[in-house]
Design a protein around this motif. Sequence first.
Motif, short mmCIF file in Angstrom:
data_model
loop_
_atom_site.label_atom_id
_atom_site.label_comp_id
_atom_site.label_asym_id
_atom_site.label_seq_id
_atom_site.Cartn_x
_atom_site.Cartn_y
_atom_site.Cartn_z
N ALA A 114 -28.94 39.06 -11.25
CA ALA A 114 -29.86 39.54 -10.21
C ALA A 114 -30.24 38.39 -9.27
O ALA A 114 -31.41 38.19 -8.96
CB ALA A 114 -31.11 40.14 -10.86
N ALA A 115 -29.24 37.63 -8.83
CA ALA A 115 -29.43 36.48 -7.93
C ALA A 115 -30.14 35.33 -8.63
O ALA A 115 -30.82 34.53 -8.00
CB ALA A 115 -30.17 36.88 -6.65
N THR A 116 -29.96 35.23 -9.93
CA THR A 116 -30.47 34.08 -10.69
C THR A 116 -29.74 33.99 -12.02
O THR A 116 -29.48 35.02 -12.66
CB THR A 116 -31.98 34.21 -10.96
N VAL A 117 -29.37 32.78 -12.41
CA VAL A 117 -28.91 32.55 -13.78
C VAL A 117 -30.19 32.39 -14.59
O VAL A 117 -30.95 31.44 -14.39
CB VAL A 117 -28.04 31.29 -13.88
N LYS A 118 -30.45 33.33 -15.47
CA LYS A 118 -31.74 33.40 -16.15
C LYS A 118 -32.12 32.06 -16.81
O LYS A 118 -31.30 31.44 -17.46
CB LYS A 118 -31.74 34.51 -17.20
N ALA A 119 -33.37 31.66 -16.60
CA ALA A 119 -33.96 30.44 -17.18
C ALA A 119 -33.45 29.15 -16.55
O ALA A 119 -33.73 28.07 -17.06
CB ALA A 119 -33.77 30.39 -18.70
N MET A 120 -32.71 29.26 -15.45
CA MET A 120 -32.15 28.07 -14.81
C MET A 120 -32.47 28.03 -13.32
O MET A 120 -32.48 29.06 -12.65
CB MET A 120 -30.62 28.05 -14.95
N MET A 121 -32.72 26.81 -12.79
CA MET A 121 -32.78 26.60 -11.35
C MET A 121 -31.34 26.48 -10.85
O MET A 121 -30.48 25.95 -11.56
CB MET A 121 -33.54 25.32 -11.02
N PRO A 122 -31.03 26.91 -9.62
CA PRO A 122 -29.66 26.79 -9.11
C PRO A 122 -29.14 25.35 -9.15
O PRO A 122 -27.98 25.12 -9.48
CB PRO A 122 -29.79 27.30 -7.66
N GLU A 123 -30.01 24.38 -8.80
CA GLU A 123 -29.55 22.99 -8.82
C GLU A 123 -29.25 22.52 -10.24
O GLU A 123 -28.40 21.63 -10.45
CB GLU A 123 -30.54 22.06 -8.12
N SER A 124 -29.93 23.11 -11.23
CA SER A 124 -29.64 22.78 -12.64
C SER A 124 -28.28 23.34 -13.04
O SER A 124 -27.52 22.70 -13.77
CB SER A 124 -30.72 23.35 -13.56
N VAL A 125 -27.98 24.55 -12.56
CA VAL A 125 -26.67 25.15 -12.85
C VAL A 125 -25.56 24.27 -12.24
O VAL A 125 -24.54 24.00 -12.89
CB VAL A 125 -26.57 26.58 -12.29
N ALA A 126 -25.78 23.81 -11.02
CA ALA A 126 -24.80 22.91 -10.38
C ALA A 126 -24.65 21.63 -11.17
O ALA A 126 -23.54 21.10 -11.31
CB ALA A 126 -25.22 22.62 -8.94
N ALA A 127 -25.76 21.12 -11.72
CA ALA A 127 -25.72 19.87 -12.49
C ALA A 127 -24.89 19.99 -13.77
O ALA A 127 -24.39 18.99 -14.29
CB ALA A 127 -27.13 19.42 -12.82
N THR A 128 -24.72 21.22 -14.28
CA THR A 128 -23.89 21.39 -15.47
C THR A 128 -22.40 21.28 -15.16
O THR A 128 -21.57 21.18 -16.06
CB THR A 128 -24.14 22.76 -16.15
#
Length: 380
Positions: free
Chosen positions: A43-57
């Motif tokens: 729903a336009a979010t990886v649950k429990a994550m900020m977008p920049e955190s997802v990129a950092a992975t």
Amino acid sequence: MRCGMEKTFSFEKLGQDGKARTGVIHTTRGDIRTPAFMPVGTAATVKAMMPESVAATGADILLGNTYHLMLRPTAERIDRLGGLHKFMNWDKPILTDSGGFQVMSLADLRKLTEKGVTFKSHIDGSRHELTPERSMEIQRLLGSDIVMCFDECPALPADRDAIAKSMRLSMRWADRSREAFGDRPGHALFGIQQGGLEQDFRQESAEALRNIGFDGYAVGGLAVGEGQEAMFKCLDFAPDMLPEDKPRYLMGVGKPDDIVGAVARGIDMMDCVLPSRSGRTGQAFTRHGVVNIKNVRHKDDPRPLDENCTCPACSNYSRAYLHHVYRSQEMISGMLLTWHNLHYFQELMQGMRDAIAAGTFEAFQKTFHETRANGDIERL
């Protein structure tokens, strides 16, 4: 490939070891290194994550969900607000699924016809219609970089007649999706192979998709309850039927050993809610297998989940702390475990890319399975 698309979307194969491939999908929003794992931002979010955190992975691309976004907040609203990338603050590529799978699995009182599917929303009971043309319109409004054609995904097991009927309907819908997608430089359209576990139907589907012509091809209709052995048996032949020079995407997979097995069989892209969903339910994926942080054995353990992992959960917190915040139902539990899981999945993809490029993929697989078979570290 369509006029104007060559410069804006292409697949470059950089290495191959057996059937396993490594390469780069070039898009206008950046490169996607393959094999690629796509975290699911339903729903336009990886649950429990900020977008920049997802990129950092290490994620190069996210998946958004047409069904959920069309119902809430609506594709029209997202378009008015500048498109999905801006809306969710993610400037890398986004793939959107067509909505077909969710309609089949979530919606109430659905009615399937040649035209498409009418259904009642699982949120408020409102009535909606999803057709190939409407799916293409919604995905255009969202502004996703990779668009999936609209298909029907039957649950397995099913009899041959039902599978054949469903597959042929999906191929007619693929043709309509292609027509409705039109010419959109900078955006790619993927076709979806169907046919259950039947080799002849998979071949028929692949030939129909090749004749229509797509920028990439997905293997659909797997990971729907058939089990790993049956899925791998199908993947022993299904990807080989798809064009060698285009990306191959296995939808809805999966567990780490499913991912490694799929890559070994020629798959380039995968997605699954598993790393984020498991993170919220106290499960952590490590090189040693799955760790259930809720188990009492962890409550006095000062060691990290995985001493070789560099994610924030492993670098800064103990198993004892992770156990405590999970048991206390603190939000940081889902945040840390989801970050760890996504980090592990992306590290797994990088390990496979490196091994394929070096021609050592068989050794990589052996080490992967042996390490997991040894199980978690001894309890204190």
